[in-house]
Design an enzyme around this catalytic site. Structure first.
Site, PDB file in Angstrom:
ATOM      1  N   SER A 255      45.157  15.947 -10.847  1.00 20.85           N
ATOM      2  CA  SER A 255      46.604  16.186 -10.801  1.00 20.85           C
ATOM      3  C   SER A 255      47.451  14.970 -10.441  1.00 20.85           C
ATOM      4  CB  SER A 255      46.904  17.293  -9.791  1.00 20.85           C
ATOM      5  OG  SER A 255      46.479  16.894  -8.501  1.00 20.85           O
ATOM      6  N   GLY A 259      53.110  14.558 -11.532  1.00 23.56           N
ATOM      7  CA  GLY A 259      54.160  14.864 -12.502  1.00 23.56           C
ATOM      8  C   GLY A 259      53.964  16.204 -13.181  1.00 23.56           C
ATOM      9  N   LYS A 260      52.721  16.528 -13.509  1.00 22.15           N
ATOM     10  CA  LYS A 260      52.451  17.797 -14.194  1.00 22.15           C
ATOM     11  C   LYS A 260      52.474  18.965 -13.212  1.00 22.15           C
ATOM     12  CE  LYS A 260      49.789  15.259 -17.615  1.00 22.15           C
ATOM     13  NZ  LYS A 260      49.739  13.983 -16.868  1.00 22.15           N
ATOM     14  N   ASP A 303      36.189  16.635  -6.447  1.00 25.26           N
ATOM     15  CA  ASP A 303      35.590  16.208  -7.709  1.00 25.26           C
ATOM     16  C   ASP A 303      35.575  17.396  -8.663  1.00 25.26           C
ATOM     17  OD1 ASP A 303      33.719  15.542  -9.765  1.00 25.26           O
ATOM     18  OD2 ASP A 303      32.771  14.070  -8.452  1.00 25.26           O
ATOM     19  N   CYS A 375      45.259  11.242 -22.185  1.00 24.73           N
ATOM     20  CA  CYS A 375      46.188  10.249 -22.733  1.00 24.73           C
ATOM     21  C   CYS A 375      45.388   9.219 -23.533  1.00 24.73           C
ATOM     22  CB  CYS A 375      47.039   9.601 -21.649  1.00 24.73           C
ATOM     23  SG  CYS A 375      46.107   8.817 -20.313  1.00 24.73           S
TER      24      CYS A 375
END
Length: 429
Positions: A255, A259-260, A303, A375
């Protein structure tokens, strides 16, 4: 010590730490920026980003103009000469100032005896610039990417690889996310116009705004109050595909920097969100983002391969897995990625992604949604990853994004659009 004189040597040291020591620029640059006056911080950043963006060209020029490379304790001078080339080629720094300040940088790195060498190489470049650039234009180095990555892009995108490379070599646009709990996008665009700036809405992502001209965050209406967040348009697609609902238990895995997580809570303010990341240091930014936006989530270090360690037997209505990846879709924002990644990393990352997917899938409730995102623009991490996951996971079905043969949606980086990003929306039968 003259801070202005020191700028070039600081930039050279930053690039050396990235290329020679494998440090990320985001870790290297901030402490160096503390050593220069506020008015010089933008130039230091420009020199670091610019040299890393064009490193192949600058390396090629050094090899043409020097009979042997600088090694050992003189290695920083190698990068100082690159900083000089970059200023002469790409900045508005007057050539005489670029030369003088770069040569003076040798004093700051305790190599004053090499001032004459640096001056000679830079002046030789000035004399031969046109001839050298014509020759460079036909060399393999002209793509400004490592050869292994060029080959992977050529194989994956036979007709589009050059467009991807060109996009990677550009400066990125500045995208923002309007906090819908405070303002409509149109309403905030009006505030932006009142502040003397112009923005454009994204056609597909309802909270996304592109600034006509990048601006410092403190100049944005309501930034400190949480009205708006800096986030690329493509990254905003994660919450759009996830479609979180109030009252749901939602896992945001991998996370950081948050931002998400905060976008999920803007869309569904009453969702119960667990934000997990393996990097405890980066989790501090998740807390910072939640605080600035006045939001609450449970934040844990953990993890992704071992969910029992951080959520016991808990199950979730929705899971966003923004998987660790090569980041080959965000090179225009982080040009150091080109020089930090290695070809062998891709196989290792794909293996890690598969392990995390298999570990968290049992934590999704029947009928629940998992959005897998990266990404990256490389198929091994994206379509191939999801294709093999669907083959080995009988209770997983693709939803909205692609077909079983071509699963997921791949966004490529380009122009004023968003970064390179991949999404696959999976439903548990």
């Amino acid at each position: 010590m003259k801070k202005q004189n020191n700028l070039r040597s600081l930039a050279a040291q930053a690039v050396e730490q990235v290329v020679e020591q494998g440090q990320s620029l985001s870790n290297v640059l901030p402490p160096l920026q503390q050593k220069v006056a506020d008015k010089d911080k933008a130039l230091l950043q420009e020199l670091c980003f610019g040299v890393l963006r064009t490193l192949s060209q600058l390396e090629w020029l050094i090899n043409k103009l020097m009979s042997r490379p600088m090694t050992g304790k003189q290695r920083t001078v190698h990068y100082l000469i690159m900083v000089g080339f970059y200023q002469l080629l790409y900045t508005r720094v007057p050539p005489h100032a670029a030369l003088a300040e770069t040569v003076e940088g040798a004093v700051s790195i305790k190599r004053p005896q090499l001032k004459g060498l640096i001056n000679g190489v830079l002046r030789q470049f000035q004399r031969q610039q046109e001839t050298l650039l014509n020759e460079f234009a036909t060399s393999d180095a002209r793509f400004l990417h490592p050869g292994w990555l060029v080959k992977r892009l050529q194989n994956a995108y036979p007709t589009q690889w050059q467009r991807i490379i060109e996009a990677n070599n550009q400066r990125p646009p500045m995208w923002l996310r309007v906090n819908r709990t405070h303002h409509t996008r149109d309403g905030w665009l009006g505030l932006l116009e009142d502040a003397g700036m112009k923005g454009y809405p994204h056609p597909d992502y309802p909270d996304a705004v592109r600034l006509e001209t990048p601006a410092p965050v403190h100049a944005l209406p309501g930034f400190a109050e949480g009205w708006v967040t800096v986030q690329d348009a493509s990254a905003q697609g994660c919450a759009v595909f996830l479609a979180p609902q109030n009252g749901e238990h939602i896992l945001d895995l991998c996370s950081a920097p948050g931002g998400k997580t905060t976008h999920i809570l803007e869309v569904a303010p009453e969702a119960d969100v667990l934000a997990v990341d393996i990097d405890e240091q980066r989790l501090s930014r998740v807390y910072d983002n939640l605080k600035r936006l006045g939001m609450k989530a449970t934040v844990k270090q953990g993890d992704g391969r071992y969910p029992a360690q951080w959520c016991g037997e808990q199950q979730f209505d929705r899971i966003l897995l923004d998987a660790p990846c090569s980041a080959t879709g965000v090179i225009r924002r982080h040009p150091d990625i080109k020089w930090l990644r290695r070809d062998r990393d891709i196989v290792e990352l794909a293996q890690l992604q598969a392990e995390i997917l298999d570990a968290v899938w049992p934590r999704l409730k029947p009928g629940g949604t998992l959005v897998y995102a990266t990404c990256s623009v490389l198929p091994e991490e994206n379509r191939d990853q999801i294709k093999t996951f669907l083959q080995r996971t009988p209770d997983a079905a693709l939803s909205e994004t692609g077909t079983p043969d071509q699963p997921g949606q791949q966004n490529l980086p380009g122009g004023e659009e968003g970064d390179g990003f991949f999404y696959a929306k999976l439903i548990k039968k």
